[in-house]
Design a protein around this motif. Structure first.
Motif, PDB file in Angstrom:
ATOM      1  N   ASN A  19      -9.108  -4.505  -2.375  1.00 21.19           N
ATOM      2  CA  ASN A  19      -9.655  -5.376  -3.411  1.00 21.19           C
ATOM      3  C   ASN A  19      -8.591  -6.175  -4.158  1.00 21.19           C
ATOM      4  O   ASN A  19      -8.928  -7.111  -4.883  1.00 21.19           O
ATOM      5  N   ARG A  20      -7.327  -5.843  -3.956  1.00 24.73           N
ATOM      6  CA  ARG A  20      -6.238  -6.651  -4.529  1.00 24.73           C
ATOM      7  C   ARG A  20      -5.715  -7.692  -3.539  1.00 24.73           C
ATOM      8  O   ARG A  20      -4.844  -8.484  -3.876  1.00 24.73           O
ATOM      9  N   SER A  21      -6.242  -7.702  -2.338  1.00 29.48           N
ATOM     10  CA  SER A  21      -5.745  -8.588  -1.291  1.00 29.48           C
ATOM     11  C   SER A  21      -6.439  -9.951  -1.310  1.00 29.48           C
ATOM     12  O   SER A  21      -7.614 -10.070  -0.956  1.00 29.48           O
ATOM     13  N   ASP A  22      -5.697 -10.968  -1.694  1.00 27.49           N
ATOM     14  CA  ASP A  22      -6.241 -12.331  -1.652  1.00 27.49           C
ATOM     15  C   ASP A  22      -6.507 -12.766  -0.212  1.00 27.49           C
ATOM     16  O   ASP A  22      -7.481 -13.466   0.056  1.00 27.49           O
ATOM     17  N   ALA A  23      -5.642 -12.347   0.717  1.00 28.25           N
ATOM     18  CA  ALA A  23      -5.821 -12.725   2.123  1.00 28.25           C
ATOM     19  C   ALA A  23      -7.140 -12.167   2.651  1.00 28.25           C
ATOM     20  O   ALA A  23      -7.897 -12.882   3.333  1.00 28.25           O
ATOM     21  N   TYR A  24      -7.440 -10.894   2.357  1.00 23.58           N
ATOM     22  CA  TYR A  24      -8.704 -10.323   2.809  1.00 23.58           C
ATOM     23  C   TYR A  24      -9.871 -11.044   2.138  1.00 23.58           C
ATOM     24  O   TYR A  24     -10.848 -11.399   2.793  1.00 23.58           O
ATOM     25  N   VAL A 127      -7.236  -4.369   8.313  1.00 19.50           N
ATOM     26  CA  VAL A 127      -6.279  -3.420   8.875  1.00 19.50           C
ATOM     27  C   VAL A 127      -4.913  -3.547   8.197  1.00 19.50           C
ATOM     28  O   VAL A 127      -4.246  -2.540   7.930  1.00 19.50           O
ATOM     29  N   GLU A 128      -4.506  -4.761   7.902  1.00 17.53           N
ATOM     30  CA  GLU A 128      -3.213  -4.942   7.217  1.00 17.53           C
ATOM     31  C   GLU A 128      -3.187  -4.211   5.884  1.00 17.53           C
ATOM     32  O   GLU A 128      -2.166  -3.637   5.513  1.00 17.53           O
ATOM     33  N   THR A 129      -4.306  -4.195   5.178  1.00 19.03           N
ATOM     34  CA  THR A 129      -4.337  -3.457   3.910  1.00 19.03           C
ATOM     35  C   THR A 129      -4.308  -1.950   4.153  1.00 19.03           C
ATOM     36  O   THR A 129      -3.698  -1.213   3.383  1.00 19.03           O
ATOM     37  N   ALA A 130      -4.943  -1.483   5.237  1.00 17.61           N
ATOM     38  CA  ALA A 130      -4.914  -0.044   5.550  1.00 17.61           C
ATOM     39  C   ALA A 130      -3.493   0.421   5.821  1.00 17.61           C
ATOM     40  O   ALA A 130      -3.146   1.571   5.537  1.00 17.61           O
ATOM     41  N   ARG A 131      -2.663  -0.457   6.330  1.00 19.42           N
ATOM     42  CA  ARG A 131      -1.264  -0.115   6.614  1.00 19.42           C
ATOM     43  C   ARG A 131      -0.471   0.161   5.344  1.00 19.42           C
ATOM     44  O   ARG A 131       0.576   0.799   5.396  1.00 19.42           O
ATOM     45  N   GLU A 132      -0.980  -0.309   4.217  1.00 17.22           N
ATOM     46  CA  GLU A 132      -0.295  -0.093   2.944  1.00 17.22           C
ATOM     47  C   GLU A 132      -0.603   1.270   2.325  1.00 17.22           C
ATOM     48  O   GLU A 132       0.076   1.691   1.396  1.00 17.22           O
ATOM     49  N   VAL A 133      -1.626   1.950   2.821  1.00 11.30           N
ATOM     50  CA  VAL A 133      -1.986   3.275   2.298  1.00 11.30           C
ATOM     51  C   VAL A 133      -0.940   4.278   2.788  1.00 11.30           C
ATOM     52  O   VAL A 133      -0.579   4.282   3.962  1.00 11.30           O
ATOM     53  N   ASP A 134      -0.471   5.115   1.900  1.00  9.04           N
ATOM     54  CA  ASP A 134       0.478   6.174   2.256  1.00  9.04           C
ATOM     55  C   ASP A 134      -0.292   7.228   3.049  1.00  9.04           C
ATOM     56  O   ASP A 134      -0.982   8.068   2.489  1.00  9.04           O
ATOM     57  N   THR A 135      -0.198   7.118   4.383  1.00 10.65           N
ATOM     58  CA  THR A 135      -0.980   7.964   5.273  1.00 10.65           C
ATOM     59  C   THR A 135      -0.106   9.061   5.861  1.00 10.65           C
ATOM     60  O   THR A 135       0.959   8.780   6.407  1.00 10.65           O
ATOM     61  N   ALA A 136      -0.576  10.295   5.735  1.00  5.84           N
ATOM     62  CA  ALA A 136       0.136  11.450   6.283  1.00  5.84           C
ATOM     63  C   ALA A 136      -0.629  11.960   7.495  1.00  5.84           C
ATOM     64  O   ALA A 136      -1.541  12.773   7.376  1.00  5.84           O
ATOM     65  N   PHE A 137      -0.266  11.436   8.665  1.00  6.59           N
ATOM     66  CA  PHE A 137      -0.898  11.918   9.884  1.00  6.59           C
ATOM     67  C   PHE A 137      -0.441  13.341  10.150  1.00  6.59           C
ATOM     68  O   PHE A 137       0.672  13.727   9.764  1.00  6.59           O
ATOM     69  N   PRO A 138      -1.270  14.141  10.820  1.00  2.34           N
ATOM     70  CA  PRO A 138      -0.882  15.521  11.140  1.00  2.34           C
ATOM     71  C   PRO A 138       0.433  15.566  11.920  1.00  2.34           C
ATOM     72  O   PRO A 138       0.776  14.626  12.644  1.00  2.34           O
TER      73      PRO A 138
END
Length: 146
Positions: A19-24, A127-138
């Motif tokens: 929701n902060r992404s102007d591009a999206y 997807v570009e915004t999802a890349r910004e989430v601090d994701t801890a994969f197993p």
């Protein structure tokens, strides 16, 4: 420490970034359908049960983001599913979402593929915004896929 992928914390963090992404916001002006993304169970990846997130996406805004219920999966007009390794490749920027659908790495369970393809730029921005989430994969997913 990051969020487990497709968890409640992960999807809420994604909503804030989205929701902060102007591009999206610009790319998704004509998108008006909720989406459910499903990460399929794969014990070799450390994912012991299916995980799904619900995104209420309308006109460039994510109005709601949460872990999806079975009812969400049944009612959402768009449902996409893939194994954890594929979603990791998407989040890591190694696979574009529309290319994943076309290559059948990501399965379009429900929805119109032509409408999805017409909104390819919105999908990329999502997807570009999802890349910004601090994701801890197993831990199992930090090494190459077996």
């Amino acid at each position: 420490m990051g969020y487990a992928p497709f968890s409640e914390g992960w999807v809420r963090a994604w909503q804030g970034i989205l929701n902060r992404s102007d591009a999206y916001r610009r790319a998704a002006q004509s998108w008006k359908w909720p989406v459910v993304l499903v990460m399929l169970r794969d014990p070799t990846a450390g994912i012991d049960e299916d995980r799904a997130v619900y995104l209420d996406l309308r006109h460039g805004v994510c109005h709601e983001a949460r872990v999806a219920s079975p009812e969400d999966q049944a009612q959402a007009p768009y449902v996409l599913a893939a194994d954890p390794w594929t979603w990791k490749r998407v989040v890591d920027g190694e696979l574009e979402p529309i290319a994943g659908v076309l290559r059948r790495k990501i399965r379009l369970v429900k929805g119109n593929p032509l409408t999805l393809a017409a909104h390819a730029r919105a999908a990329m921005c999502l997807v570009e915004t999802a890349r910004e989430v601090d994701t801890a994969f197993p831990e199992q997913m930090r090494a190459p896929r077996p």
